[in-house]
Design a protein around this motif. Structure first.
Motif, short mmCIF file in Angstrom:
data_model
loop_
_atom_site.label_atom_id
_atom_site.label_comp_id
_atom_site.label_asym_id
_atom_site.label_seq_id
_atom_site.Cartn_x
_atom_site.Cartn_y
_atom_site.Cartn_z
N HIS A 1 34.49 41.83 47.24
CA HIS A 1 35.89 41.40 47.10
C HIS A 1 35.95 39.90 46.89
O HIS A 1 36.10 39.13 47.84
N LYS B 1 41.31 48.53 40.79
CA LYS B 1 42.19 47.90 41.78
C LYS B 1 43.65 48.17 41.49
O LYS B 1 44.06 48.18 40.34
N ASP C 1 37.30 38.44 50.30
CA ASP C 1 38.55 38.10 49.60
C ASP C 1 38.59 36.61 49.26
O ASP C 1 39.65 35.98 49.28
N HIS D 1 37.07 40.79 41.39
CA HIS D 1 38.37 41.46 41.27
C HIS D 1 39.08 41.05 39.97
O HIS D 1 38.76 40.02 39.39
N HIS E 1 41.11 44.95 52.73
CA HIS E 1 41.46 43.99 53.79
C HIS E 1 42.46 44.52 54.82
O HIS E 1 43.55 43.98 54.97
N HIS F 1 37.50 36.68 44.20
CA HIS F 1 38.34 36.23 43.08
C HIS F 1 37.77 34.88 42.66
O HIS F 1 38.00 33.88 43.34
ZN LIG Z 1 41.73 40.01 46.98
#
Ligand SMILES: [Zn+2]
Length: 453
Positions: free
Chosen positions: A62, A149, A313, A94, A240, A64
């Motif tokens: 995960h 996603k 994340d 992602h 998450h 970005h």
């Molecule tokens: Zn994310």
């Protein structure tokens, strides 16, 4: 046995089930042998890990990296350097870049942007929005992307969220193609109602933002997502998960036979809503951190195995973009950097007796590889598989200094936070890519990994 390329000696090998002293032999980027301690087959190079632990290569599915499109925040080169420094041997990116990864054309733009830049192995997630359902099946099937996603609430306008009808259709396509849906679960109606309430009360502080994302928003969306997964037969991941109740619901659904997994994130185990007072925009992300009681329960549930895997994340923004949120939290964007500190949060948890190192290996490698189609090449320490390792020093105590981070993002909500237990060396397919504070690999070494169904 032929002469090996590399031996890793003087370490304790950690699997998802056990830990034992041993030597690992590597040939052509793969594990050639796992031997007992004191057994030293002939090799061209020996890496002495000096009593540290050898974990199967950690995977962060995960991230970005803001590339293409927002490379002032982060880019693929720096993002994968940060991954290496954080002990990650493989990352899955992602789809929320510019352009978002929702068409064949846009996927090509992303692949080109990544070409020749990776320090660790990588894969790409694609995205389902309310307007790309016609190409979704083909996009997943023909590209080796690992998963799809979707958002159940507003995120950014370039990536429209799926309302119930689009979500059900997307999940049907996911089920037909044996794909994996990865779901941001929050109820959009609750979020907009609470946000309006906060605005009407004139609140612009950090805590107000968290109050606009109450636990109920996540819990309702998780319940709906679980039911949708059940009736479509699709496999899904709830991303998450920020509430103990959410983890319990997912666990109960799993027991009932729903094909679902729970992801959780390091910041949810490190910070609580109380930290918003001081850190405000620098801890603004969604779903949000709740109270101490919830966090305590989440640690208990992680110990019980309710969290299948960890995703950082990692989603950096520039300091300038975040700074405007100091006076008005609503003006700051959502997302924080975290890939370099993710593993350390859980290693620190091991040192505090909250979970075991074997559980860390399971949640950062074994399960991740299995869920995302990276097994059997990745995820375990088994002869024949990729020689990916994360070497950790459980006694190393370090305070995080933002300027030392390898990410392009030179601020961190963890600034000054002391954690005990750190990755000190990262090995990808038999090559040391990070070594005690220094990047040792090269851009372009990391390769695209084709997912398996
Ligand atoms: Zn994310």
């Amino acid at each position: 046995m032929d002469t090996l390329d590399m031996l890793i000696v003087n370490g304790t090998i950690v699997t998802d089930k056990e830990s034992f002293p041993g030597t690992i032999g590597i040939k052509d980027g793969r594990i050639a042998a796992v031997c007992g301690p004191g057994v030293y087959p002939e090799a061209l190079e020996t890496v002495d890990v000096r009593g540290n632990y050898i974990l199967p290569g950690a995977i962060d599915p995960h991230v970005h990296f803001q590339d293409p499109g927002f490379t002032e925040r982060e880019d693929f080169k720096h993002g994968t350097m940060a991954a290496a420094a954080g002990g990650m041997t493989c990352v899955l990116s992602h789809p929320l870049d510019n352009p978002p990864t929702t068409t064949f054309e846009n996927l090509k733009v992303k692949e080109d942007a990544y070409e020749g830049k990776a320090f660790v192995d990588y894969g790409i997630h694609i995205g389902a929005t309310s307007d790309n359902l016609e190409v979704l099946g083909a996009l997943w099937n023909e590209t080796g992307a690992t998963s799809v996603k979707m958002f159940m609430c507003f995120s950014v306008k370039e990536f429209p969220f799926v309302e119930d009808e689009a979500m059900l259709k997307a999940l049907k396509i996911v089920a037909e193609n044996n794909a994996v849906a990865i779901i941001h679960a929050e109820n959009d109606g609750i979020l907009s109602m609470m946000t309006k309430e906060m605005h009407e009360a004139g609140r612009k502080d950090g805590v107000a933002y968290n109050l606009s994302h109450p636990a109920e928003a996540e819990i309702e969306a998780i319940k709906r997502a679980l039911y949708f997964l059940e009736i479509t037969g699709a496999t899904g991941v709830i991303l998450h998960v920020s509430t103990a109740q959410g983890l319990e619901l997912i666990h109960a659904a799993k027991e009932k036979g729903v094909k679902v997994y729970a992801e959780s994130a390091p910041h949810l185990f490190q910070f609580t809503v109380d930290d918003m007072v001081e850190k405000g925009p620098y801890l603004k992300f969604s779903p949000v951190m709740h109270d101490k009681e919830n966090q305590k329960k989440m640690w208990e549930l992680i110990q019980k195995g309710y969290v299948d895997y960890i995703g950082s994340d990692h989603s950096p923004y520039t300091k300038e973009e975040k700074q405007v949120g100091e006076d008005d939290i609503w003006k700051a964007p959502n997302g924080i950097p975290g890939i370099e500190t993710s593993l350390a949060v859980f290693l620190n948890g091991v040192n505090e007796g909250k979970l075991t190192l074997n559980q860390v290996a399971k949640m950062t490698s074994k399960n991740t590889a299995r869920i995302y189609g990276l097994s059997p090449d990745k995820g375990t320490i088994t002869p024949g598989t990729d020689a990916d390792f994360t070497i950790v020093d459980m006694n190393l105590k370090k305070s995080i200094k933002s300027e030392e981070l390898k990410s392009k993002c030179k601020w961190s909500p963890y600034e000054g936070v002391e954690l005990k237990g750190w990755p000190v060396m990262t090995i990808v397919r038999g090559k040391v890519v990070y070594d005690h504070g220094k990047i040792a690999g090269e851009a372009g070494y990391g390769k695209y990994v084709q997912r398996k169904k």
